[in-house]
Design a protein around this motif. Structure first.
Motif, short mmCIF file in Angstrom:
data_model
loop_
_atom_site.label_atom_id
_atom_site.label_comp_id
_atom_site.label_asym_id
_atom_site.label_seq_id
_atom_site.Cartn_x
_atom_site.Cartn_y
_atom_site.Cartn_z
N ASP A 110 0.82 -1.21 0.00
CA ASP A 110 0.00 0.00 0.00
C ASP A 110 0.86 1.26 0.00
O ASP A 110 0.54 2.24 -0.69
CB ASP A 110 -0.92 0.00 1.23
N ASP A 111 1.94 1.24 0.78
CA ASP A 111 2.82 2.42 0.79
C ASP A 111 3.44 2.67 -0.57
O ASP A 111 3.58 3.82 -1.01
CB ASP A 111 3.92 2.22 1.84
N GLN A 112 3.82 1.59 -1.25
CA GLN A 112 4.42 1.75 -2.58
C GLN A 112 3.39 2.25 -3.58
O GLN A 112 3.72 3.06 -4.46
CB GLN A 112 5.01 0.42 -3.04
N ARG A 113 2.16 1.81 -3.43
CA ARG A 113 1.11 2.30 -4.31
C ARG A 113 0.85 3.80 -4.08
O ARG A 113 0.65 4.56 -5.03
CB ARG A 113 -0.18 1.51 -4.10
N HIS A 114 0.85 4.19 -2.83
CA HIS A 114 0.67 5.61 -2.51
C HIS A 114 1.81 6.44 -3.07
O HIS A 114 1.59 7.54 -3.60
CB HIS A 114 0.57 5.79 -1.00
N LEU A 115 3.02 5.92 -2.96
CA LEU A 115 4.17 6.62 -3.50
C LEU A 115 4.07 6.72 -5.03
O LEU A 115 4.43 7.75 -5.62
CB LEU A 115 5.44 5.88 -3.11
N LEU A 172 12.15 7.41 -8.11
CA LEU A 172 13.37 6.71 -7.70
C LEU A 172 13.15 5.98 -6.38
O LEU A 172 13.62 4.83 -6.20
CB LEU A 172 14.51 7.72 -7.56
N MET A 173 12.45 6.60 -5.45
CA MET A 173 12.20 5.95 -4.17
C MET A 173 11.32 4.71 -4.34
O MET A 173 11.52 3.70 -3.66
CB MET A 173 11.52 6.94 -3.21
N LEU A 174 10.37 4.79 -5.25
CA LEU A 174 9.50 3.64 -5.49
C LEU A 174 10.31 2.46 -6.03
O LEU A 174 10.16 1.32 -5.56
CB LEU A 174 8.40 4.03 -6.48
N ILE A 175 11.16 2.73 -6.98
CA ILE A 175 11.95 1.64 -7.57
C ILE A 175 12.94 1.07 -6.55
O ILE A 175 13.10 -0.15 -6.42
CB ILE A 175 12.69 2.15 -8.82
N LEU A 176 13.59 1.94 -5.80
CA LEU A 176 14.57 1.46 -4.82
C LEU A 176 13.91 0.71 -3.68
O LEU A 176 14.52 -0.20 -3.11
CB LEU A 176 15.36 2.65 -4.27
N SER A 177 12.67 1.07 -3.35
CA SER A 177 11.98 0.36 -2.26
C SER A 177 11.68 -1.09 -2.63
O SER A 177 11.51 -1.94 -1.75
CB SER A 177 10.67 1.09 -1.92
N VAL A 178 11.64 -1.37 -3.93
CA VAL A 178 11.43 -2.75 -4.39
C VAL A 178 12.74 -3.52 -4.40
O VAL A 178 12.77 -4.74 -4.19
CB VAL A 178 10.79 -2.74 -5.79
N VAL A 179 13.84 -2.80 -4.59
CA VAL A 179 15.13 -3.45 -4.78
C VAL A 179 15.91 -3.58 -3.47
O VAL A 179 16.52 -4.61 -3.19
CB VAL A 179 15.96 -2.69 -5.83
N VAL A 180 15.91 -2.51 -2.66
CA VAL A 180 16.73 -2.49 -1.45
C VAL A 180 15.86 -2.19 -0.24
O VAL A 180 14.63 -2.05 -0.33
CB VAL A 180 17.86 -1.43 -1.58
N ASP A 181 16.53 -2.06 0.92
CA ASP A 181 15.83 -1.74 2.17
C ASP A 181 15.20 -0.36 2.09
O ASP A 181 15.69 0.54 1.40
CB ASP A 181 16.82 -1.81 3.33
#
Length: 227
Positions: A110-115, A172-181
């Motif tokens: 949900d957080d990633q969707r909001h982002l 960028l934050m959305l993509i990195l949140s999928v890849v890293v911490d």
């Protein structure tokens, strides 16, 4: 070709003569043989050393432009800048629009969707501001408001670039949140946005402030000389 005298860059084809107040150099520009007073490196004094001259006066003397021709040139230069910025925001917006139709989108939190939504809205807003100079100019066409059009278009572009910077950070934050911490994603995104903001805004702003202070100091010296 020598650097413009008003940019504050030392050149080899300018002759410095003595005289004047301490710390003030008399500089003769061989391009037009006009003597000017400047501070440490240069300032926009008029041809008689009476302090900074207006943009219209300087362009009339150096470029041979009338105020109307100067406005036309400024608007043409601004459109070139807009085309460069639009290419970036359009590419970003296209990638974000297509992301919602990929299989991986269904597994986002949900957080990633909001982002994602925030980034998408910011990209749309940035695109709208960068496109705004065109309809603004068309709506005021032949109204003899070219100066107002140029000023408003410049503000549209600055606002659009700021929105695009925020949209880039969100993407960028959305993509990195999928890849890293998550914390690392926030840190890297903030550092990247700071890097862009430094070159887009901070460095030009510092240069502008320094030039304004230099001109103010030259003006103060000129006023003391008159007194």
């Amino acid at each position: 070709m020598a650097s413009p005298w008003f940019e504050g860059t030392p050149t080899t084809d300018r002759r410095v003569t003595g005289g004047g107040s301490p710390g003030i150099r008399r500089v003769e520009d061989p391009a037009d043989r006009i003597v000017r007073w400047d501070g440490r490196r240069g300032a926009d004094d008029d041809a008689h050393g009476r302090g900074p001259e207006s943009h219209d006066s300087w362009n009339q003397r150096v470029r041979g432009e009338t105020p109307t021709q100067r406005l036309d040139r400024c608007y043409a230069e601004l459109l070139q800048e807009v085309r460069l910025a639009q290419a970036g925001v359009q590419l970003l917006l296209a990638c974000q629009l297509s992301l919602a139709f990929t299989p991986r989108f269904a597994v986002l939190t949900d957080d990633q969707r909001h982002l994602y939504v925030v980034g998408l809205v910011l990209s749309c807003a940035a695109a709208a501001m960068l496109i705004a100079p065109a309809p603004f100019h068309r709506m005021l066409f032949q109204q003899r408001l070219k100066r107002q059009v140029v000023v408003a278009a410049g503000r549209f572009v600055l606002c659009g670039l700021l929105l695009m910077l925020l949209a880039m950070g969100a993407a960028l934050m959305l993509i990195l949140s999928v890849v890293v911490d998550g914390r690392l994603a926030v840190g890297v995104s903030a550092a990247t946005m700071s890097w862009c903001a430094m070159w887009w805004y901070a460095v030009p702003l510092v240069r502008r402030i320094r030039r304004t202070r230099r001109i103010a100091s030259v003006t103060a010296v000129t006023d003391r000389r008159r007194g």
